[in-house]
Design a protein around this motif. Structure first.
Motif, mmCIF file in Angstrom:
data_model
loop_
_atom_site.group_PDB
_atom_site.id
_atom_site.type_symbol
_atom_site.label_atom_id
_atom_site.label_comp_id
_atom_site.label_asym_id
_atom_site.label_seq_id
_atom_site.Cartn_x
_atom_site.Cartn_y
_atom_site.Cartn_z
ATOM 1 N N ALA A 71 4.545 -30.482 -104.374
ATOM 2 C CA ALA A 71 5.291 -30.692 -103.128
ATOM 3 C C ALA A 71 4.775 -29.772 -102.021
ATOM 4 N N GLN A 72 4.433 -28.544 -102.374
ATOM 5 C CA GLN A 72 3.921 -27.612 -101.376
ATOM 6 C C GLN A 72 2.523 -28.034 -100.896
ATOM 7 N N ILE A 73 1.710 -28.509 -101.815
ATOM 8 C CA ILE A 73 0.364 -28.974 -101.467
ATOM 9 C C ILE A 73 0.445 -30.182 -100.543
ATOM 10 N N ALA A 74 1.392 -31.080 -100.798
ATOM 11 C CA ALA A 74 1.520 -32.284 -99.968
ATOM 12 C C ALA A 74 1.788 -31.927 -98.516
ATOM 13 N N VAL A 75 2.664 -30.952 -98.282
ATOM 14 C CA VAL A 75 2.968 -30.548 -96.903
ATOM 15 C C VAL A 75 1.786 -29.793 -96.297
ATOM 16 N N ALA A 76 1.123 -28.967 -97.094
ATOM 17 C CA ALA A 76 -0.043 -28.235 -96.593
ATOM 18 C C ALA A 76 -1.125 -29.206 -96.141
ATOM 19 N N ASP A 77 -1.338 -30.266 -96.909
ATOM 20 C CA ASP A 77 -2.323 -31.281 -96.533
ATOM 21 C C ASP A 77 -1.966 -31.910 -95.181
ATOM 22 N N LEU A 78 -0.710 -32.284 -95.023
ATOM 23 C CA LEU A 78 -0.270 -32.922 -93.786
ATOM 24 C C LEU A 78 -0.388 -31.969 -92.609
ATOM 25 N N ASP A 79 -0.094 -30.681 -92.838
ATOM 26 C CA ASP A 79 -0.220 -29.691 -91.768
ATOM 27 C C ASP A 79 -1.663 -29.546 -91.323
ATOM 28 N N VAL A 80 -2.567 -29.451 -92.268
ATOM 29 C CA VAL A 80 -3.981 -29.308 -91.927
ATOM 30 C C VAL A 80 -4.474 -30.550 -91.197
ATOM 31 N N LEU A 81 -4.119 -31.712 -91.693
ATOM 32 C CA LEU A 81 -4.546 -32.951 -91.050
ATOM 33 C C LEU A 81 -3.992 -33.057 -89.639
ATOM 34 N N GLY A 82 -2.755 -32.608 -89.431
ATOM 35 C CA GLY A 82 -2.121 -32.711 -88.125
ATOM 36 C C GLY A 82 -2.483 -31.597 -87.168
ATOM 37 N N GLY A 83 -3.365 -30.680 -87.586
ATOM 38 C CA GLY A 83 -3.787 -29.604 -86.692
ATOM 39 C C GLY A 83 -3.008 -28.315 -86.858
ATOM 40 N N ILE A 102 -18.301 -31.177 -99.270
ATOM 41 C CA ILE A 102 -17.366 -31.073 -98.145
ATOM 42 C C ILE A 102 -16.883 -32.461 -97.741
ATOM 43 N N GLY A 103 -17.818 -33.418 -97.704
ATOM 44 C CA GLY A 103 -17.434 -34.786 -97.367
ATOM 45 C C GLY A 103 -16.414 -35.343 -98.339
ATOM 46 N N LEU A 104 -16.605 -35.069 -99.628
ATOM 47 C CA LEU A 104 -15.679 -35.551 -100.644
ATOM 48 C C LEU A 104 -14.302 -34.902 -100.462
ATOM 49 N N ARG A 163 -9.366 -19.051 -88.444
ATOM 50 C CA ARG A 163 -8.139 -19.190 -89.233
ATOM 51 C C ARG A 163 -8.434 -19.137 -90.718
ATOM 52 N N VAL A 164 -9.620 -19.588 -91.096
ATOM 53 C CA VAL A 164 -10.034 -19.505 -92.499
ATOM 54 C C VAL A 164 -10.263 -18.046 -92.877
ATOM 55 N N SER A 165 -10.945 -17.311 -92.018
ATOM 56 C CA SER A 165 -11.205 -15.890 -92.292
ATOM 57 C C SER A 165 -9.906 -15.116 -92.440
ATOM 58 N N ALA A 166 -8.950 -15.379 -91.544
ATOM 59 C CA ALA A 166 -7.665 -14.679 -91.598
ATOM 60 C C ALA A 166 -6.912 -15.026 -92.871
ATOM 61 N N SER A 167 -6.942 -16.306 -93.248
ATOM 62 C CA SER A 167 -6.215 -16.721 -94.440
ATOM 63 C C SER A 167 -6.866 -16.186 -95.711
ATOM 64 N N ARG A 168 -8.184 -16.086 -95.724
ATOM 65 C CA ARG A 168 -8.853 -15.537 -96.906
ATOM 66 C C ARG A 168 -8.393 -14.101 -97.165
ATOM 67 N N LYS A 169 -8.193 -13.340 -96.103
ATOM 68 C CA LYS A 169 -7.712 -11.960 -96.261
ATOM 69 C C LYS A 169 -6.295 -11.960 -96.821
ATOM 70 N N GLN A 170 -5.452 -12.887 -96.322
ATOM 71 C CA GLN A 170 -4.090 -12.988 -96.830
ATOM 72 C C GLN A 170 -4.090 -13.404 -98.299
ATOM 73 N N TYR A 197 -9.968 -24.730 -97.107
ATOM 74 C CA TYR A 197 -10.875 -23.866 -96.333
ATOM 75 C C TYR A 197 -12.178 -24.608 -96.039
ATOM 76 N N SER A 198 -12.718 -25.270 -97.056
ATOM 77 C CA SER A 198 -14.003 -25.954 -96.879
ATOM 78 C C SER A 198 -13.865 -27.108 -95.896
ATOM 79 N N ILE A 199 -12.719 -27.767 -95.896
ATOM 80 C CA ILE A 199 -12.499 -28.867 -94.960
ATOM 81 C C ILE A 199 -12.419 -28.347 -93.534
ATOM 82 N N THR A 200 -11.726 -27.238 -93.352
ATOM 83 C CA THR A 200 -11.564 -26.667 -92.012
ATOM 84 C C THR A 200 -12.864 -26.058 -91.511
#
Length: 327
Positions: free
Chosen positions: A261-273, A229-231, A314-321, A305-308
């Protein structure tokens, strides 16, 4: 908020909490330039485990330049920013709020700024101690030492109720531990050497060294989940350091089939809350793409998911999606 936590605006907050205090977050070197990804707030950074037997706490000491990050965190859970001094009234209000916030077990956060260490901040406030409440990135009220303890309790409860009404039901992880009255500070648990090496590197923003330490820890102990998780957390910080958010969003919009490109924005979204936005972006990509790109997006989403944190709703909801997208 002195009159009612249901009032969305407060004259005192509008005049000071939303203007003067935010100016400190924008001081030179205090925050990322416009359009650049911010660094991870305290609640998202890798941290050492809590001391065994010490009560968990959701009170953290912050610097004025970290205020903007703290306010952004109020998009996930309510935040009370307390500016306190070294006087008796400050000590009483600080202790009372810590008790009340900790009793909510992660439903809100208390960020404490020591005005005695920042004279410019003390001058900005009409009086100290003073607390400003934030929900959804906006100030919703302000109160000071004149508010009795029973009313403070009601105010904290009302904040949690307001957040719940707005769909903010997640619990933040504990941010610190508290000293039990009559006892000395709880001894910090001794971390494995490589974990300590990684945390020391993070303190110096040396992400490469932190990653190397965690990788070595995993090599020596393949089932070391904390190191994994730390890594992953360090990887997120490495990928987003210096990133231009506006440019990343534009690239993703112009290249909807580009998984990177999609991963880059997803990373920024997660980091920004904006965790749900980041998750949803990758789920949508997985729904409409197949082959290697789909697996790349899926694997990255699982890492986010592991980072969050698996206990985050929100992880549980997204796993279902994700399951619906895959099957």
């Amino acid at each position: 908020m002195t009159d009612s936590a249901q009032e969305p605006q407060s004259r005192r907050v509008d005049a000071r909490g939303a203007v003067d205090l935010s100016g400190f977050a924008a001081a030179p070197g205090a925050s990322a330039p416009a359009g650049q990804a911010p660094s991870a707030p305290a609640a998202q950074r890798p941290s050492a485990p809590a001391a065994a037997g010490a009560p968990n706490s959701w009170a953290i000491a912050v610097q004025p330049q970290q205020l903007q990050q703290v306010v952004e965190l109020s998009a996930q859970a309510p935040v009370i920013v307390l500016i306190h001094g070294a006087d008796a009234a400050s000590a009483t209000m600080k202790s009372t709020l810590e008790d009340l916030v900790d009793a909510q077990q992660g439903r809100l956060l208390l960020a404490e700024i020591d005005a005695s260490a920042h004279p410019e901040l003390a001058q900005s406030a009409d009086q100290v101690p003073v607390a400003t409440a934030f929900i959804g990135g906006r100030p919703v009220g302000e109160f000071d030492a004149a508010v009795p303890a029973d009313q403070l309790s009601q105010l904290v409860t009302q904040m949690v109720q307001m957040a719940t009404q707005n769909g903010m039901t997640q619990k933040l992880p504990a941010q610190s531990t508290r000293v039990v009255e009559g006892q000395g500070p709880a001894a910090e648990p001794e971390l494995p050497p490589l974990h300590q090496e990684a945390l020391d590197a993070l303190e110096n923003s040396d992400y490469a060294a932190a990653a190397k330490a965690y990788e070595q820890a995993i090599k020596e102990k393949p089932d070391d989940e904390d190191a994994k998780i730390g890594l992953a957390q360090v990887g997120l910080l490495q990928r987003t350091t210096g990133a231009d958010l506006a440019a990343a969003r534009q690239a993703a919009a112009e290249n909807p089939d580009d998984v990177g490109a999609q991963i880059a924005v997803a990373d920024l979204d997660v980091l920004g809350g904006h965790v749900e936005d980041g998750f949803s972006r990758l789920v949508r990509f997985i729904q409409t793409h197949f082959g290697d790109d789909r697996e790349t997006a899926r694997a990255h989403l699982v890492e986010l998911y592991s980072i969050t944190g698996d206990t985050d709703p929100r992880v549980s909801a997204s796993r279902k999606q994700l399951a619906r997208a895959l099957f």
